[in-house]
Design a protein around this motif. Structure first.
Motif, PDB file in Angstrom:
ATOM      1  N   LEU A   1      30.765 -27.829  21.649  1.00  0.00           N
ATOM      2  CA  LEU A   1      29.783 -26.886  22.134  1.00  0.00           C
ATOM      3  C   LEU A   1      29.464 -25.659  21.270  1.00  0.00           C
ATOM      4  O   LEU A   1      30.396 -24.910  20.787  1.00  0.00           O
ATOM      5  N   PHE A   2      28.149 -25.520  20.786  1.00  0.00           N
ATOM      6  CA  PHE A   2      27.752 -24.423  19.827  1.00  0.00           C
ATOM      7  C   PHE A   2      28.085 -23.140  20.661  1.00  0.00           C
ATOM      8  O   PHE A   2      27.175 -22.878  21.716  1.00  0.00           O
ATOM      9  N   GLY A   3      28.756 -22.039  20.015  1.00  0.00           N
ATOM     10  CA  GLY A   3      28.999 -20.797  20.798  1.00  0.00           C
ATOM     11  C   GLY A   3      27.632 -20.211  21.132  1.00  0.00           C
ATOM     12  O   GLY A   3      27.500 -19.346  22.470  1.00  0.00           O
ATOM     13  N   GLY A   4      26.701 -20.187  20.336  1.00  0.00           N
ATOM     14  CA  GLY A   4      25.274 -19.588  20.511  1.00  0.00           C
ATOM     15  C   GLY A   4      24.591 -19.863  21.674  1.00  0.00           C
ATOM     16  O   GLY A   4      24.081 -19.530  22.581  1.00  0.00           O
ATOM     17  N   VAL A   5      24.747 -21.419  21.946  1.00  0.00           N
ATOM     18  CA  VAL A   5      24.122 -22.197  22.975  1.00  0.00           C
ATOM     19  C   VAL A   5      24.720 -21.676  24.285  1.00  0.00           C
ATOM     20  O   VAL A   5      24.086 -21.132  25.325  1.00  0.00           O
ATOM     21  N   LEU A   6      25.978 -21.540  24.232  1.00  0.00           N
ATOM     22  CA  LEU A   6      26.941 -21.083  25.388  1.00  0.00           C
ATOM     23  C   LEU A   6      26.388 -19.535  25.847  1.00  0.00           C
ATOM     24  O   LEU A   6      26.123 -19.086  26.963  1.00  0.00           O
ATOM     25  N   MET A   7      26.296 -18.797  24.794  1.00  0.00           N
ATOM     26  CA  MET A   7      26.007 -17.169  25.114  1.00  0.00           C
ATOM     27  C   MET A   7      24.524 -16.996  25.555  1.00  0.00           C
ATOM     28  O   MET A   7      24.457 -16.292  26.378  1.00  0.00           O
ATOM     29  N   GLN A   8      23.630 -18.123  25.207  1.00  0.00           N
ATOM     30  CA  GLN A   8      22.233 -17.865  26.075  1.00  0.00           C
ATOM     31  C   GLN A   8      22.240 -18.462  27.334  1.00  0.00           C
ATOM     32  O   GLN A   8      21.677 -17.712  28.261  1.00  0.00           O
ATOM     33  N   TRP A   9      23.107 -19.431  27.857  1.00  0.00           N
ATOM     34  CA  TRP A   9      23.153 -19.971  29.020  1.00  0.00           C
ATOM     35  C   TRP A   9      23.940 -18.688  30.005  1.00  0.00           C
ATOM     36  O   TRP A   9      23.544 -18.324  30.949  1.00  0.00           O
ATOM     37  N   ILE A  10      24.930 -18.040  29.184  1.00  0.00           N
ATOM     38  CA  ILE A  10      25.685 -16.883  29.952  1.00  0.00           C
ATOM     39  C   ILE A  10      24.643 -15.740  30.182  1.00  0.00           C
ATOM     40  O   ILE A  10      24.645 -15.298  31.206  1.00  0.00           O
ATOM     41  N   ASP A  11      23.969 -15.384  29.229  1.00  0.00           N
ATOM     42  CA  ASP A  11      23.023 -14.334  29.248  1.00  0.00           C
ATOM     43  C   ASP A  11      21.843 -14.598  30.237  1.00  0.00           C
ATOM     44  O   ASP A  11      21.434 -13.745  31.077  1.00  0.00           O
ATOM     45  N   GLU A  12      21.610 -15.739  30.308  1.00  0.00           N
ATOM     46  CA  GLU A  12      20.511 -16.377  31.313  1.00  0.00           C
ATOM     47  C   GLU A  12      21.119 -16.062  32.865  1.00  0.00           C
ATOM     48  O   GLU A  12      20.406 -15.733  33.878  1.00  0.00           O
TER      49      GLU A  12
END
Ligand code: COA
Length: 163
Positions: free
Chosen positions: A30-41
């Motif tokens: 899982l790409f870290g940037g994708v997870l960070m977007q989900w977390i921010d949302e």
């Protein structure tokens, strides 16, 4: 604006994602940037539910990637308010991989600070947080320590390297 004080439970958010090929990095994780977007949302949703106003992310800290996740893994992200200041809220977001038997393994923990924005787009006073349980009170105490560390770092210009 609604200034009714709210409990931690009232703004908890839980989202679920299934990892697709487009979410992966070159190493098949899982790409870290994708997870960070989900977390921010998730954090923004929590903060909006608590404040019932527009919010913006001021900072993300203690973002720790504990384990990787892979294609078809089921990702569960849970966010809750841990502290409310005058205009800022700390939201704790924990990310799990859920196995087919329903067991969850923690893969990421993050603390985000979000600011409530008034109609003038400036920081606005927030509804109070009602601490109902011992766990709520412990989370608040830990959040107060992080909040003062953040303030100290800002005062020392810690987050502006090279300036
Ligand atoms: C975050 C922002 C609104 C703060 O504005 P400001 O004029 O510095 O606000 P203030 O100094 O009055 O501080 C307001 C609150 O934010 C908190 N705060 C400000 N900067 C912060 C930071 N970097 N980290 C954590 N908290 C912060 C303050 O502690 C204060 O909290 P409190 O009211 O609960 O005591 C402003 O810096 C901003 O708009 N930043 C851009 C946000 C953004 O675009 N986010 C999306 C990223 S793509």
């Amino acid at each position: 604006m609604n200034f009714r004080a709210k409990t931690v439970q009232e703004s908890i958010v839980e989202t679920v994602h299934i990892i697709r090929p487009s979410d992966l990095n070159d190493a098949g994780r899982l790409f870290g940037g994708v997870l960070m977007q989900w977390i921010d949302e998730v954090a923004a949703l929590v903060a909006k539910r608590h404040s019932q106003m527009n919010v913006t992310t001021a900072s993300v800290d203690n973002l720790q990637f504990l384990h990787g996740a892979f294609q078809r893994d089921v990702i569960v992200i849970i966010g809750k308010v841990t502290h409310v200041g005058h205009t800022s809220m700390e939201v704790k977001v924990e990310t799990y991989v859920e196995n087919t038997d329903g067991k969850r393994a923690l893969i990421n923990r993050a603390f985000l600070t979000l600011i409530g924005l008034g109609p003038d787009n400036r920081p606005a006073i927030l509804p109070r947080l009602i601490l109902k349980s011992e766990e709520d009170r412990k989370e608040w105490e830990r959040a107060e320590i992080r909040r003062s560390l953040r303030r100290k770092q800002r005062e020392e210009g810690f987050h502006f390297y090279g300036e």
